[in-house]
Design an enzyme around this catalytic site. Structure first.
Site, PDB file in Angstrom:
ATOM      1  N   VAL A 195      50.920  40.434  37.719  1.00  0.00           N
ATOM      2  CA  VAL A 195      52.453  41.046  38.170  1.00  0.00           C
ATOM      3  C   VAL A 195      53.372  40.620  37.073  1.00  0.00           C
ATOM      4  O   VAL A 195      54.377  41.328  37.155  1.00  0.00           O
ATOM      5  CB  VAL A 195      52.933  40.058  39.457  1.00  0.00           C
ATOM      6  CG1 VAL A 195      52.350  40.118  40.456  1.00  0.00           C
ATOM      7  CG2 VAL A 195      53.334  38.469  38.893  1.00  0.00           C
ATOM      8  N   LYS A 212      56.673  29.687  45.158  1.00  0.00           N
ATOM      9  CA  LYS A 212      56.080  28.237  44.880  1.00  0.00           C
ATOM     10  C   LYS A 212      56.545  27.898  43.561  1.00  0.00           C
ATOM     11  O   LYS A 212      56.783  28.687  42.628  1.00  0.00           O
ATOM     12  CB  LYS A 212      54.456  28.306  44.819  1.00  0.00           C
ATOM     13  CG  LYS A 212      53.923  26.859  44.811  1.00  0.00           C
ATOM     14  CD  LYS A 212      52.973  26.916  43.766  1.00  0.00           C
ATOM     15  CE  LYS A 212      51.473  27.601  44.243  1.00  0.00           C
ATOM     16  NZ  LYS A 212      50.901  26.837  45.077  1.00  0.00           N
ATOM     17  N   ASP A 227      52.932  32.780  46.076  1.00  0.00           N
ATOM     18  CA  ASP A 227      52.348  31.424  45.877  1.00  0.00           C
ATOM     19  C   ASP A 227      51.629  31.315  44.574  1.00  0.00           C
ATOM     20  O   ASP A 227      50.343  30.755  44.386  1.00  0.00           O
ATOM     21  CB  ASP A 227      51.176  31.509  47.136  1.00  0.00           C
ATOM     22  CG  ASP A 227      50.876  30.007  47.353  1.00  0.00           C
ATOM     23  OD1 ASP A 227      51.635  29.043  46.966  1.00  0.00           O
ATOM     24  OD2 ASP A 227      49.620  29.729  48.003  1.00  0.00           O
ATOM     25  N   ASP A 277      46.835  40.046  42.640  1.00  0.00           N
ATOM     26  CA  ASP A 277      46.403  38.773  41.999  1.00  0.00           C
ATOM     27  C   ASP A 277      45.687  39.155  40.735  1.00  0.00           C
ATOM     28  O   ASP A 277      44.900  40.395  40.752  1.00  0.00           O
ATOM     29  CB  ASP A 277      45.517  38.102  42.955  1.00  0.00           C
ATOM     30  CG  ASP A 277      45.407  36.601  42.669  1.00  0.00           C
ATOM     31  OD1 ASP A 277      45.884  35.646  43.283  1.00  0.00           O
ATOM     32  OD2 ASP A 277      44.779  36.167  41.613  1.00  0.00           O
ATOM     33  N   ALA A 307      44.768  33.954  52.159  1.00  0.00           N
ATOM     34  CA  ALA A 307      45.112  33.588  53.211  1.00  0.00           C
ATOM     35  C   ALA A 307      46.740  33.800  53.835  1.00  0.00           C
ATOM     36  O   ALA A 307      46.789  34.165  54.896  1.00  0.00           O
ATOM     37  CB  ALA A 307      44.865  31.757  53.252  1.00  0.00           C
ATOM     38  N   TRP A 308      47.387  33.818  52.653  1.00  0.00           N
ATOM     39  CA  TRP A 308      48.892  34.165  52.941  1.00  0.00           C
ATOM     40  C   TRP A 308      48.961  35.694  53.595  1.00  0.00           C
ATOM     41  O   TRP A 308      49.749  35.991  54.256  1.00  0.00           O
ATOM     42  CB  TRP A 308      49.636  34.008  51.707  1.00  0.00           C
ATOM     43  CG  TRP A 308      50.228  32.751  51.639  1.00  0.00           C
ATOM     44  CD1 TRP A 308      49.804  31.619  51.936  1.00  0.00           C
ATOM     45  CD2 TRP A 308      51.340  32.212  51.010  1.00  0.00           C
ATOM     46  NE1 TRP A 308      50.439  30.319  51.454  1.00  0.00           N
ATOM     47  CE2 TRP A 308      51.427  30.952  51.067  1.00  0.00           C
ATOM     48  CE3 TRP A 308      52.617  32.981  50.523  1.00  0.00           C
ATOM     49  CZ2 TRP A 308      52.758  29.996  50.699  1.00  0.00           C
ATOM     50  CZ3 TRP A 308      53.703  32.323  50.191  1.00  0.00           C
ATOM     51  CH2 TRP A 308      53.699  30.650  50.070  1.00  0.00           C
TER      52      TRP A 308
HETATM   53  C1  LIG Z   1      47.404  28.981  44.883  1.00  0.00           C
HETATM   54  S1  LIG Z   1      46.697  30.486  44.418  1.00  0.00           S
HETATM   55  C2  LIG Z   1      47.305  31.494  45.929  1.00  0.00           C
HETATM   56  C3  LIG Z   1      46.454  31.501  47.440  1.00  0.00           C
HETATM   57  C4  LIG Z   1      47.102  32.365  48.240  1.00  0.00           C
HETATM   58  N1  LIG Z   1      48.417  32.322  48.508  1.00  0.00           N
HETATM   59  C5  LIG Z   1      46.334  32.231  49.677  1.00  0.00           C
HETATM   60  O1  LIG Z   1      46.942  31.754  50.493  1.00  0.00           O
HETATM   61  O2  LIG Z   1      45.099  32.856  49.635  1.00  0.00           O
HETATM   62  C6  LIG Z   1      47.277  31.117  43.152  1.00  0.00           C
HETATM   63  C7  LIG Z   1      47.123  32.405  42.849  1.00  0.00           C
HETATM   64  O3  LIG Z   1      47.889  32.867  41.961  1.00  0.00           O
HETATM   65  C8  LIG Z   1      47.338  33.757  40.879  1.00  0.00           C
HETATM   66  N2  LIG Z   1      48.022  34.274  39.687  1.00  0.00           N
HETATM   67  C9  LIG Z   1      48.374  33.334  38.752  1.00  0.00           C
HETATM   68  N3  LIG Z   1      49.227  34.004  37.834  1.00  0.00           N
HETATM   69  C10 LIG Z   1      49.203  35.371  38.131  1.00  0.00           C
HETATM   70  C11 LIG Z   1      49.670  36.544  37.658  1.00  0.00           C
HETATM   71  N4  LIG Z   1      50.498  36.663  36.616  1.00  0.00           N
HETATM   72  N5  LIG Z   1      49.447  37.623  38.333  1.00  0.00           N
HETATM   73  C12 LIG Z   1      48.848  37.748  39.531  1.00  0.00           C
HETATM   74  N6  LIG Z   1      48.377  36.514  40.247  1.00  0.00           N
HETATM   75  C13 LIG Z   1      48.493  35.470  39.625  1.00  0.00           C
HETATM   76  C14 LIG Z   1      45.990  33.062  40.698  1.00  0.00           C
HETATM   77  O4  LIG Z   1      44.989  34.054  40.249  1.00  0.00           O
HETATM   78  C15 LIG Z   1      45.768  32.571  42.095  1.00  0.00           C
HETATM   79  O5  LIG Z   1      44.730  33.195  42.831  1.00  0.00           O
END
Ligand SMILES: C[S@@+](CC[C@H](N)C(=O)[O-])C[C@H]1O[C@@H](n2cnc3c(N)ncnc32)[C@H](O)[C@@H]1O
Length: 246
Positions: free
Chosen positions: A130, A194, A154, A112, A85-86
């Site tokens: 990341v 975030k 995020d 992601d 979405a972002w």
């Molecule tokens: C709240 S969601 C993000 C929603 C996104 N901003 C959207 O609008 O669709 C958080 C995301 O952070 C990702 N995430 C968590 N740790 C991560 C990492 N070390 N590397 C990449 N992505 C990560 C998760 O897999 C998850 O999909």
């Protein structure tokens, strides 16, 4: 309907909603509360109407409306981008799909751990972590000129429900991104991440203040009041290491 409710509940069990409230209640009650709220949530409804992949789009839209961090031609690195979405918001705001022929064309790179379905105008690196140096190397290869003008995060780790632990893990994710900023973020650039408020928030804010001219905390309306979620926005990046390639 029964099947989709089951799916939501199953996903809830895997990734519990992070709130400042007590986690001691029975899970069924928590699930019921979450579902009721989800189904009534105006941002969930608006996301459906406006074809955003999830309600979080409105958080970025509000931050951008207030602080103008995205504009045509900018290069955006969207960390924790799934479901996308972002990235949808970023693609539109930086004109990454070239929808406005009279404006400069930007670039959006989403990363992601989870697979992200393709989106016109965005490049996705997924599944990728990341915090892995190989991901950062690939990010540098994919970004035009090797750098982003805006880093969005995020990202959220799977919440355990233990507030202090979840807070520490999220701060650690943000910090790892800040560690690579000298290699990835263009001078003058923007960093939006975030966080879940907690004992280490001030430390992260101090780090940002050392490296950016302006920093502030932002709590968009789409971020639930009862959630400890708060975004840190830092603009005018100053610290540079290594050659700038554009
Ligand atoms: C709240 S969601 C993000 C929603 C996104 N901003 C959207 O609008 O669709 C958080 C995301 O952070 C990702 N995430 C968590 N740790 C991560 C990492 N070390 N590397 C990449 N992505 C990560 C998760 O897999 C998850 O999909």
């Amino acid at each position: 309907m029964a099947r989709s409710l089951k799916l939501v509940c199953a996903s809830l069990r895997r990734q519990r909603f992070h709130t400042s409230g007590s986690h001691s209640k029975g899970q069924t009650a928590a699930e019921h509360l979450w579902l009721t709220r989800h189904l009534r949530d105006p941002f969930v409804k608006a996301a459906k109407v406006e074809s955003y992949r999830c309600r979080s789009a409105f958080k970025l839209l509000e931050v951008n409306d207030r602080h103008q961090i995205l504009r045509p031609g900018l290069r955006v690195l969207d960390c924790g981008a799934a479901p996308g979405a972002w990235s949808q918001v970023a693609v539109r705001r930086v004109n990454a799909a070239g929808a406005d022929p009279s404006a400069p064309v930007g670039f959006v790179l989403g990363v992601d751990l989870l697979h992200i379905f393709p989106l016109e105008g965005a490049t996705f690196l997924s599944p990728a972590d990341v915090t892995d140096p190989r991901t950062i190397q690939r990010v540098r290869e994919l970004l035009p000129g090797g750098r982003a003008d805006v880093i969005l995060s995020d990202m959220a780790p799977n919440a355990t429900g233990i507030r202090s632990l979840d807070h520490d893990r999220l701060i650690s994710l943000c910090s790892s991104l800040l560690d690579v900023a000298p290699d990835v973020l263009h001078p003058g650039g923007t960093f939006l991440c975030k966080t879940w408020a907690g004992s280490q928030s001030l430390g992260l804010q101090k780090r940002l203040a050392e490296q950016f001219q302006n920093t502030r905390t932002v709590k968009p309306r789409a971020s639930r009041k009862e959630s400890s979620e708060v975004y840190l926005l830092a603009t005018q990046y100053q610290r540079v290491k290594g050659p700038v390639e554009d």
